[in-house]
Design a protein around this motif. Structure first.
Motif, PDB file in Angstrom:
ATOM      1  N   GLU A 357      -3.222   1.752   2.258  1.00  0.00           N
ATOM      2  CA  GLU A 357      -2.279   2.815   2.608  1.00  0.00           C
ATOM      3  C   GLU A 357      -0.938   2.233   3.036  1.00  0.00           C
ATOM      4  O   GLU A 357       0.123   2.707   2.614  1.00  0.00           O
ATOM      5  N   GLU A 358      -0.967   1.198   3.876  1.00  0.00           N
ATOM      6  CA  GLU A 358       0.269   0.563   4.336  1.00  0.00           C
ATOM      7  C   GLU A 358       1.003  -0.111   3.183  1.00  0.00           C
ATOM      8  O   GLU A 358       2.238  -0.045   3.088  1.00  0.00           O
ATOM      9  N   ARG A 360       0.918   0.621  -0.039  1.00  0.00           N
ATOM     10  CA  ARG A 360       1.503   1.608  -0.963  1.00  0.00           C
ATOM     11  C   ARG A 360       2.767   2.218  -0.386  1.00  0.00           C
ATOM     12  O   ARG A 360       3.676   2.621  -1.131  1.00  0.00           O
TER      13      ARG A 360
END
Length: 448
Positions: A357-358, A360
């Motif tokens: 998530e980080e 992306r």
């Protein structure tokens, strides 16, 4: 000229405070330290060290259960909790002695009493003694948070888990973070019927969620029950001595122990910080700059009381850097990027670098490499638990951005993996490295 009693006065003899004291003294500074409880702080006395000992003992439980498959026969499989508890407490006492010896060997004056700040350079001790210090370092750590609900006094925190007179038959662990999941795994391994209840819809928020989900799946297979979106609203003591935990969604759980594992809050109350106009954040953490300097020019803070990164190795590194700068005249700093972390759950989970998530959110093109496999040891003992390794790579530069593991020995493996990320190694560098067989770690260089 102002005359000071000491060059440095440290409040709190935990990992960060002890390191800062020792290093400052090695540069010739006169140092005093105050500790109102026990030298060693949270990690040594009531945190990561005794908890890791519990983890080892709990991990051994699965070995005993599967021993017959490996040819070992035990006629009397019996677990003695008081014996284990006392062995751990004895070793903690030994470690406390070593920490105290370190301070004494460096001619650091130890005050085993509470200390408060009475001004930018003045310390007041519980005994009434006043001390003037050129510099003050606050290293008092953090304490377990408690819910403000009816019956909250009936619950325990991680502090009390090492002192239980006996193991409960049933336990409800409130929280979804690493402390909650570590104690849930320990209790479950010791045969305690364990429920993990969290007000959110996931566990281990901030960790790579594929690893967290795998932990839930394995935990469920081993008998841990998870209650999501369940906010605890009250605890009641029943006539038979048991407890009833009631949740906002109406769920009631009968149990023998309720453990609050909902995070830790900076231990900054009643320290007299306002007397020196030391600024705090909303959670009570001391606000510091990159050099751990507070809003008062003579006062610094390191470790969990800053509510920045609540990890023992970070507190130690901050204490070292503080002493190097202030007393060693060195340009010392702490790099907070790529800090390896581990959850000593069952199985353990470990991470270094960015989550998917980080990554992306920061990079336009990333590549994901994964391996889900059954470690040889698990196959041998007949366990269906599957490890999961995940590598996150910058698709443009081929640089490895993150590594996330769940499975046996993951914390041991991820330490060197963090070095690789820190060094800026690429996926090709991993590909070019010959595998060490047969190991779980070889999966890191075989990911395709």
């Amino acid at each position: 000229m102002t005359t000071y009693d000491v060059d440095l006065f440290v409040i709190g003899a935990g990992s960060g405070g002890v390191r800062a004291s020792r290093v400052a003294a090695s540069y010739g500074a006169s140092v005093a330290i105050a500790e109102e409880y026990r030298v060693g702080g949270t990690c040594v006395i009531r945190g990561c060290v005794p908890k890791k000992m519990l983890y080892y003992a709990a991990d051994f439980a699965s070995d005993v259960a599967k021993a017959d498959r490996l040819g070992w026969q035990f006629t009397d499989k019996k677990f003695d909790w008081p014996h284990l508890r006392d062995v751990i407490l004895s070793d903690v006492q030994r470690l406390e002695g070593l920490y105290t010896q370190t301070l004494n060997n460096n001619n650091i004056k130890i005050y085993q009493e509470r200390a408060v700040i009475e001004g930018p350079h003045q310390i007041g001790l519980a005994s009434g003694k006043k001390i003037k210090a050129r510099h003050i370092l606050v290293a008092v750590g953090a304490e377990p948070a408690r819910l403000d609900i009816p019956g909250a006094e009936l619950a325990v925190t991680s502090n009390e888990m090492f002192l239980l007179p006996e193991l409960p038959k049933r336990a409800v662990v409130i929280g979804g973070g690493y402390i909650a999941n570590e104690f849930a795994g320990i209790l479950n391994s010791f045969g305690v019927k364990t429920v993990v209840a969290t007000h959110g819809d996931i566990i281990l928020r901030g960790y790579e969620q594929e690893m967290a989900q795998r932990l839930v799946e394995i935990g469920q297979a081993h008998g841990i029950h998870y209650q999501f979106n369940a906010a605890l609203s009250s605890i009641v003591r029943e006539n038979d001595g048991s407890l009833t935990a009631t949740f906002s969604n109406g769920t009631k759980i009968e149990t023998d122990l309720v453990l609050f594992a909902i995070g830790r809050i900076p231990n900054s109350k009643n320290l007299g910080l306002e007397a020196a106009h030391v600024a705090l954040d909303k959670k009570g953490g001391i606000i510091v700059n990159e050099e751990n300097h507070s809003s008062c020019s003579s006062i610094y803070a390191v470790g969990d009381v800053t509510d920045r990164v609540q990890l023992t190795p970070v507190a130690i590194r901050e204490g070292q850097a503080f002493a190097d700068r202030v007393f060693g005249n060195k340009k010392a700093s702490v790099d907070y990027t790529t800090i390896p972390t581990a959850v000593f759950s069952h199985p353990p989970l470990a991470s270094a670098g960015l989550t998917e998530e980080e990554a992306r959110a920061e990079y336009k093109n990333i590549k994901i490499y994964k391996s889900s496999f059954r470690p040889m040891r698990n196959a041998l003992i007949g366990s269906d638990d599957r490890a999961l390794y995940k590598m996150i790579v910058d698709g443009h530069s081929d640089r490895v951005l993150g590594l996330h593991l769940i499975g046996p020995d993951s914390p041991e493996i991820v330490q060197l993996a963090a070095v690789a990320i820190k060094a800026g190694l690429t996926k090709q560098d991993f590909n070019d490295t010959i595998a060490l067989h047969p190991t779980s770690a070889e999966e890191l260089v075989l990911l395709r």
